[in-house]
Design a protein around this motif. Sequence first.
Motif, PDB file in Angstrom:
ATOM      1  N   TYR A   1       0.859  -1.178   0.000  1.00 30.39           N
ATOM      2  CA  TYR A   1       0.000   0.000   0.000  1.00 30.39           C
ATOM      3  C   TYR A   1       0.899   1.232   0.000  1.00 30.39           C
ATOM      4  CZ  TYR A   1      -4.302   2.619   0.684  1.00 30.39           C
ATOM      5  OH  TYR A   1      -5.369   3.454   0.496  1.00 30.39           O
ATOM      6  N   GLY A   2       1.820   1.231  -0.964  1.00 34.15           N
ATOM      7  CA  GLY A   2       2.754   2.340  -1.087  1.00 34.15           C
ATOM      8  C   GLY A   2       2.964   2.622  -2.559  1.00 34.15           C
ATOM      9  N   ALA A   3       4.223   2.496  -3.000  1.00 35.83           N
ATOM     10  CA  ALA A   3       4.543   2.759  -4.407  1.00 35.83           C
ATOM     11  C   ALA A   3       3.831   1.759  -5.322  1.00 35.83           C
ATOM     12  CB  ALA A   3       6.050   2.680  -4.603  1.00 35.83           C
ATOM     13  N   SER A   4       3.649   0.529  -4.821  1.00 35.51           N
ATOM     14  CA  SER A   4       3.036  -0.506  -5.651  1.00 35.51           C
ATOM     15  C   SER A   4       1.995  -1.285  -4.856  1.00 35.51           C
ATOM     16  CB  SER A   4       4.110  -1.475  -6.151  1.00 35.51           C
ATOM     17  OG  SER A   4       3.502  -2.556  -6.830  1.00 35.51           O
ATOM     18  N   ARG A   5       0.918  -1.694  -5.545  1.00 37.76           N
ATOM     19  CA  ARG A   5      -0.057  -2.574  -4.902  1.00 37.76           C
ATOM     20  C   ARG A   5       0.080  -3.990  -5.424  1.00 37.76           C
ATOM     21  NH1 ARG A   5      -4.879   1.958  -4.380  1.00 37.76           N
ATOM     22  NH2 ARG A   5      -3.611   3.207  -2.989  1.00 37.76           N
ATOM     23  N   ARG A   6       1.039  -4.158  -6.298  1.00 39.04           N
ATOM     24  CA  ARG A   6       1.343  -5.472  -6.855  1.00 39.04           C
ATOM     25  C   ARG A   6       2.684  -5.930  -6.281  1.00 39.04           C
ATOM     26  NH1 ARG A   6      -2.619  -8.088  -9.952  1.00 39.04           N
ATOM     27  NH2 ARG A   6      -3.938  -6.485 -10.854  1.00 39.04           N
ATOM     28  N   MET A   7       2.918  -7.220  -6.310  1.00 45.97           N
ATOM     29  CA  MET A   7       4.196  -7.748  -5.834  1.00 45.97           C
ATOM     30  C   MET A   7       5.261  -7.561  -6.902  1.00 45.97           C
ATOM     31  SD  MET A   7       3.479 -11.045  -3.511  1.00 45.97           S
ATOM     32  CE  MET A   7       2.837 -10.731  -1.861  1.00 45.97           C
ATOM     33  N   THR A   8       6.356  -6.935  -6.526  1.00 49.03           N
ATOM     34  CA  THR A   8       7.487  -6.774  -7.435  1.00 49.03           C
ATOM     35  C   THR A   8       8.261  -8.087  -7.482  1.00 49.03           C
ATOM     36  OG1 THR A   8       8.930  -6.059  -5.653  1.00 49.03           O
ATOM     37  CG2 THR A   8       7.675  -4.328  -6.803  1.00 49.03           C
ATOM     38  N   GLN A   9       9.176  -8.190  -8.442  1.00 45.87           N
ATOM     39  CA  GLN A   9       9.997  -9.403  -8.526  1.00 45.87           C
ATOM     40  C   GLN A   9      10.817  -9.586  -7.251  1.00 45.87           C
ATOM     41  OE1 GLN A   9       9.581 -11.599 -11.120  1.00 45.87           O
ATOM     42  NE2 GLN A   9      10.667 -12.926  -9.688  1.00 45.87           N
ATOM     43  N   GLN A  10      11.295  -8.484  -6.690  1.00 48.58           N
ATOM     44  CA  GLN A  10      12.074  -8.552  -5.442  1.00 48.58           C
ATOM     45  C   GLN A  10      11.235  -9.161  -4.308  1.00 48.58           C
ATOM     46  OE1 GLN A  10      12.731  -4.844  -3.467  1.00 48.58           O
ATOM     47  NE2 GLN A  10      14.205  -5.683  -1.997  1.00 48.58           N
ATOM     48  N   MET A  11       9.968  -8.760  -4.227  1.00 51.59           N
ATOM     49  CA  MET A  11       9.079  -9.315  -3.199  1.00 51.59           C
ATOM     50  C   MET A  11       8.853 -10.803  -3.437  1.00 51.59           C
ATOM     51  SD  MET A  11       6.089  -6.411  -2.943  1.00 51.59           S
ATOM     52  CE  MET A  11       6.447  -4.654  -2.857  1.00 51.59           C
ATOM     53  N   LEU A  12       8.562 -11.168  -4.684  1.00 48.32           N
ATOM     54  CA  LEU A  12       8.289 -12.570  -5.022  1.00 48.32           C
ATOM     55  C   LEU A  12       9.510 -13.461  -4.785  1.00 48.32           C
ATOM     56  CD1 LEU A  12       6.222 -11.906  -8.244  1.00 48.32           C
ATOM     57  CD2 LEU A  12       5.352 -13.112  -6.228  1.00 48.32           C
ATOM     58  N   ASP A  13      10.688 -12.895  -4.956  1.00 46.17           N
ATOM     59  CA  ASP A  13      11.922 -13.665  -4.763  1.00 46.17           C
ATOM     60  C   ASP A  13      12.198 -13.960  -3.290  1.00 46.17           C
ATOM     61  OD1 ASP A  13      12.421 -13.725  -7.465  1.00 46.17           O
ATOM     62  OD2 ASP A  13      13.878 -12.074  -7.455  1.00 46.17           O
ATOM     63  N   ALA A  14      11.482 -13.280  -2.398  1.00 46.37           N
ATOM     64  CA  ALA A  14      11.780 -13.392  -0.956  1.00 46.37           C
ATOM     65  C   ALA A  14      11.107 -14.594  -0.290  1.00 46.37           C
ATOM     66  CB  ALA A  14      11.361 -12.104  -0.245  1.00 46.37           C
ATOM     67  N   PHE A  15      10.156 -15.251  -0.983  1.00 44.34           N
ATOM     68  CA  PHE A  15       9.437 -16.358  -0.339  1.00 44.34           C
ATOM     69  C   PHE A  15       9.071 -17.446  -1.339  1.00 44.34           C
ATOM     70  CE2 PHE A  15       6.167 -13.476  -1.898  1.00 44.34           C
ATOM     71  CZ  PHE A  15       5.221 -14.331  -2.445  1.00 44.34           C
ATOM     72  N   ASP A  16       8.723 -18.620  -0.795  1.00 46.37           N
ATOM     73  CA  ASP A  16       8.240 -19.748  -1.599  1.00 46.37           C
ATOM     74  C   ASP A  16       6.741 -19.943  -1.432  1.00 46.37           C
ATOM     75  OD1 ASP A  16      10.969 -20.490  -2.281  1.00 46.37           O
ATOM     76  OD2 ASP A  16      11.119 -21.207  -0.213  1.00 46.37           O
ATOM     77  N   VAL A  17       6.255 -19.666  -0.218  1.00 44.59           N
ATOM     78  CA  VAL A  17       4.829 -19.849   0.077  1.00 44.59           C
ATOM     79  C   VAL A  17       4.330 -18.605   0.806  1.00 44.59           C
ATOM     80  CG1 VAL A  17       5.428 -21.211   2.128  1.00 44.59           C
ATOM     81  CG2 VAL A  17       3.098 -21.293   1.250  1.00 44.59           C
ATOM     82  N   LEU A  18       3.160 -18.113   0.397  1.00 50.38           N
ATOM     83  CA  LEU A  18       2.615 -16.884   0.965  1.00 50.38           C
ATOM     84  C   LEU A  18       1.401 -17.197   1.835  1.00 50.38           C
ATOM     85  CD1 LEU A  18       2.704 -13.717   0.906  1.00 50.38           C
ATOM     86  CD2 LEU A  18       0.991 -13.850  -0.906  1.00 50.38           C
ATOM     87  N   VAL A  19       1.414 -16.693   3.069  1.00 52.81           N
ATOM     88  CA  VAL A  19       0.291 -16.872   3.993  1.00 52.81           C
ATOM     89  C   VAL A  19      -0.464 -15.550   4.092  1.00 52.81           C
ATOM     90  CG1 VAL A  19      -0.367 -17.481   6.367  1.00 52.81           C
ATOM     91  CG2 VAL A  19       1.602 -18.607   5.281  1.00 52.81           C
TER      92      VAL A  19
END
Length: 223
Positions: A85-103
């Motif tokens: 809820y800042g610059a982006s409301r979508r997951m960036t590649q950097q965010m997606l690279d940080a985890f394998d499973v999202l809760v």
Amino acid sequence: ARRVVLGVETLARAQTLLRGRRVGLITGPTGVDGRLRATVDILAEIYDLRALFACEHGIRGAVQAGGHVESEVDAETGVPVFSLYGASRRMTQQMLDAFDVLVYDIQDVGARFYTYLYTLSYAMQDCARAGKTVVVLDRPNPLGGAMEGTLLDEAFHSFVGEYAMPTRYGLTVGEYARFVRAHLQLDLDLFVCPMEGYARNMLYSDTGLVFVPPSPNIPTLES
């Protein structure tokens, strides 16, 4: 009186998906178990929690409606917090690279305007594209299973209404996640940690759970 058992309290059912994998968590101040212990702290103790994702109002609930949520480090766990809820409301590649499973563990209000619903659906779309698993911890719909109000015309979709749902949409968050997966035809590994003792005719006041304000402007169940 017996209380409803929350999805965060049936986490063990998802352990094969969580154990040995890097875990990301979308949550906020309502992400607590029936004894008000934060889901952040529960997950950090048992699993490899690598990333936290904040939506509107922030992880610990300190940001007013519409306020920019900054990326930071969670003081309690030392886990990095990424803002959705800042610059982006979508997951960036950097965010997606940080985890394998999202809760996902947030209490919704039961009205379709709340941004938490769309933060979840956007994350589901991003995780589907990236081949990541999503685990939703189910919670009651505080207004119960009744549906009322106007249907959204999807021509006017936005971050406060994406799908043709009625104003009072009558789904638990786990049911909503399944609806989104079907509606958008997502190829997504989705698991819902179920509640126990919940019935569709229950209002939040029937669940035996403590009411935690889902946002600064919904301080009571009546509001």
